[in-house]
Design an enzyme around this catalytic site. Sequence first.
Site, PDB file in Angstrom:
ATOM      1  N   HIS A  83       0.815  -1.221   0.000  1.00 38.21           N
ATOM      2  CA  HIS A  83       0.000   0.000   0.000  1.00 38.21           C
ATOM      3  C   HIS A  83       0.850   1.272   0.000  1.00 38.21           C
ATOM      4  O   HIS A  83       1.928   1.309   0.589  1.00 38.21           O
ATOM      5  CB  HIS A  83      -1.033  -0.006   1.128  1.00 38.21           C
ATOM      6  CG  HIS A  83      -0.502   0.070   2.523  1.00 38.21           C
ATOM      7  ND1 HIS A  83      -0.274   1.263   3.160  1.00 38.21           N
ATOM      8  CD2 HIS A  83      -0.188  -0.896   3.424  1.00 38.21           C
ATOM      9  CE1 HIS A  83       0.150   1.026   4.392  1.00 38.21           C
ATOM     10  NE2 HIS A  83       0.225  -0.275   4.580  1.00 38.21           N
ATOM     11  N   ASP A  85      -0.337   4.424   0.937  1.00 40.75           N
ATOM     12  CA  ASP A  85      -0.688   5.459   1.917  1.00 40.75           C
ATOM     13  C   ASP A  85       0.033   5.222   3.238  1.00 40.75           C
ATOM     14  O   ASP A  85       0.529   4.129   3.512  1.00 40.75           O
ATOM     15  CB  ASP A  85      -2.201   5.482   2.165  1.00 40.75           C
ATOM     16  CG  ASP A  85      -2.722   4.179   2.755  1.00 40.75           C
ATOM     17  OD1 ASP A  85      -2.322   3.111   2.261  1.00 40.75           O
ATOM     18  OD2 ASP A  85      -3.512   4.230   3.719  1.00 40.75           O
ATOM     19  N   ASP A 146       6.005   1.832   6.678  1.00 43.03           N
ATOM     20  CA  ASP A 146       4.702   1.164   6.540  1.00 43.03           C
ATOM     21  C   ASP A 146       3.918   1.947   5.510  1.00 43.03           C
ATOM     22  O   ASP A 146       3.330   2.963   5.829  1.00 43.03           O
ATOM     23  CB  ASP A 146       3.999   1.147   7.896  1.00 43.03           C
ATOM     24  CG  ASP A 146       2.596   0.588   7.840  1.00 43.03           C
ATOM     25  OD1 ASP A 146       2.193   0.112   6.764  1.00 43.03           O
ATOM     26  OD2 ASP A 146       1.893   0.642   8.868  1.00 43.03           O
ATOM     27  N   GLU A 180      -4.995   1.748   2.554  1.00 42.15           N
ATOM     28  CA  GLU A 180      -5.023   0.570   3.436  1.00 42.15           C
ATOM     29  C   GLU A 180      -5.235   1.007   4.873  1.00 42.15           C
ATOM     30  O   GLU A 180      -5.945   0.363   5.637  1.00 42.15           O
ATOM     31  CB  GLU A 180      -3.713  -0.214   3.308  1.00 42.15           C
ATOM     32  CG  GLU A 180      -3.757  -1.595   3.967  1.00 42.15           C
ATOM     33  CD  GLU A 180      -3.390  -1.599   5.444  1.00 42.15           C
ATOM     34  OE1 GLU A 180      -3.666  -2.597   6.119  1.00 42.15           O
ATOM     35  OE2 GLU A 180      -2.836  -0.605   5.942  1.00 42.15           O
ATOM     36  N   GLU A 181      -4.617   2.125   5.249  1.00 41.83           N
ATOM     37  CA  GLU A 181      -4.680   2.574   6.644  1.00 41.83           C
ATOM     38  C   GLU A 181      -6.044   3.152   7.000  1.00 41.83           C
ATOM     39  O   GLU A 181      -6.402   3.202   8.160  1.00 41.83           O
ATOM     40  CB  GLU A 181      -3.604   3.645   6.901  1.00 41.83           C
ATOM     41  CG  GLU A 181      -2.181   3.194   6.601  1.00 41.83           C
ATOM     42  CD  GLU A 181      -1.650   2.174   7.609  1.00 41.83           C
ATOM     43  OE1 GLU A 181      -2.393   1.815   8.540  1.00 41.83           O
ATOM     44  OE2 GLU A 181      -0.497   1.752   7.450  1.00 41.83           O
ATOM     45  N   ASP A 203       3.715  -6.228   4.063  1.00 45.16           N
ATOM     46  CA  ASP A 203       3.342  -5.185   5.008  1.00 45.16           C
ATOM     47  C   ASP A 203       3.681  -5.748   6.391  1.00 45.16           C
ATOM     48  O   ASP A 203       4.121  -6.874   6.508  1.00 45.16           O
ATOM     49  CB  ASP A 203       1.828  -4.909   4.848  1.00 45.16           C
ATOM     50  CG  ASP A 203       1.398  -3.573   5.417  1.00 45.16           C
ATOM     51  OD1 ASP A 203       2.244  -2.833   5.935  1.00 45.16           O
ATOM     52  OD2 ASP A 203       0.193  -3.272   5.343  1.00 45.16           O
ATOM     53  N   HIS A 385       3.384   3.826  12.419  1.00 46.17           N
ATOM     54  CA  HIS A 385       2.296   4.765  12.758  1.00 46.17           C
ATOM     55  C   HIS A 385       2.729   5.842  13.745  1.00 46.17           C
ATOM     56  O   HIS A 385       1.884   6.515  14.330  1.00 46.17           O
ATOM     57  CB  HIS A 385       1.056   4.043  13.322  1.00 46.17           C
ATOM     58  CG  HIS A 385       0.392   3.135  12.331  1.00 46.17           C
ATOM     59  ND1 HIS A 385      -0.939   2.778  12.430  1.00 46.17           N
ATOM     60  CD2 HIS A 385       0.859   2.503  11.240  1.00 46.17           C
ATOM     61  CE1 HIS A 385      -1.246   1.961  11.429  1.00 46.17           C
ATOM     62  NE2 HIS A 385      -0.170   1.778  10.698  1.00 46.17           N
TER      63      HIS A 385
END
Length: 413
Positions: A83, A85, A146, A180-181, A203, A385
């Site tokens: 992903h 994003d 990530d 995805e997030e 991921d 994150h």
Amino acid sequence: MEFYDQVKERLIRYAKVDTHSDRSSQTFPTTSNQFDLARMLADEMREIGISEVYLDEKTFYTYGCIPSNLPEGEGRTIGFITHIDTAPDASGKDVKPWVLNHYDGGDILLNKEKSIVMTTEEFPNLLQYVGQDLILTDGTTLLGGDDKAGIAAVMTMAEYLLKHPEVAHGKISIAFTPDEESNGLAEFLDFQRFGSPIAYTLDGDHLGYYIDNTFYASGAALSVHGLSVHTGTAKGIMRNAADIAVEFQQMLPALEKPQYTSGKEGFYHVTGCVADCENARVDLLIRDFDLEKFEARNAFIRSCAQKLAEKYGKENIHLDLREQYRNLNEVVSKVPFMIDYLKKAIQECGLTPKTEPFRGGTDGSSLSFRGIPCPNLSAGYENAHGRFEYVPIQSMVKNVEILLKLCETYAKD
Ligand SMILES: [Zn+2]
């Protein structure tokens, strides 16, 4: 070290592009900035010679493939999905990645001006990477490893295969996906264009880990209609929606909450409660790994709502309960070669394959049930994150090697 410069340069370049997604957005894609990276990746795919490159300008999904170089009918198609994003939980704007070579095992000064230090006491995972080279933040933004560490590995694998046509491989499908997030469903993935019946997402944290077990998940909202009257004359008349919302929360088993559970234990998680005398709403998440237990949890929530409806009138209690995603193990366990090959590839690269039940969902949870069995291989980032996110360059290099091993195994299948 082969691949070292490529993965390093790629992650640093991708990390500088702000691709945060937005969970509160009603549009899809949730943010327009993700397009900047999608376009950069599509250009890069064309440059390195990936075939059938297509960037869907509406959904920001980017596709491409490396055609098989085996005789017709040989080898098995493999797919990789990562992903583009980054999580909205920390800023993804003006990311300033930098490299710390030969990490010495001490605390790391991320930002001199703001005195931001990453300590081994708070982040003992650092100690696994002594002697390695880390890509870090300046302590004010996330890094976006990530999942850009995943993209860097996939792109570098593709580049290698295209430069080395003598390496035999089947068809390799690639997709880079947005959001995805923020919703984690990969819901606009065009299966036909993707062109592989199976896929691995790249991921997740910790090098050498894979995921073949995720939660079953549903979300529920209990709405309560109360009746407000003057407190002086309320007796026998008032129906306090806020009280009923609390009553509902007290019906939930006190210890079956995220903060008291781990491993394969399920839970109920109240994510929000807004309440006054007239109206109340309680939102909650329901999670379990085991289908029977998951269904029992859903039934329990329905029975709680039913009890309240009997007590306060069914017109005053409304429950909306919806399934969100399912445990991908239900699907992935039916294609055992996928995990066997993955473990073999990890092993052949000198690592011990490790797995833990993943206490969340992945894009693969949704994709698996829509027809593409899709377990996950770790992308090798740490502290995702948040502002203390980092990626060991050696982990990305290992992942390129693992992906190449996987392709080699699929070619012989
Ligand atoms: Zn991710």
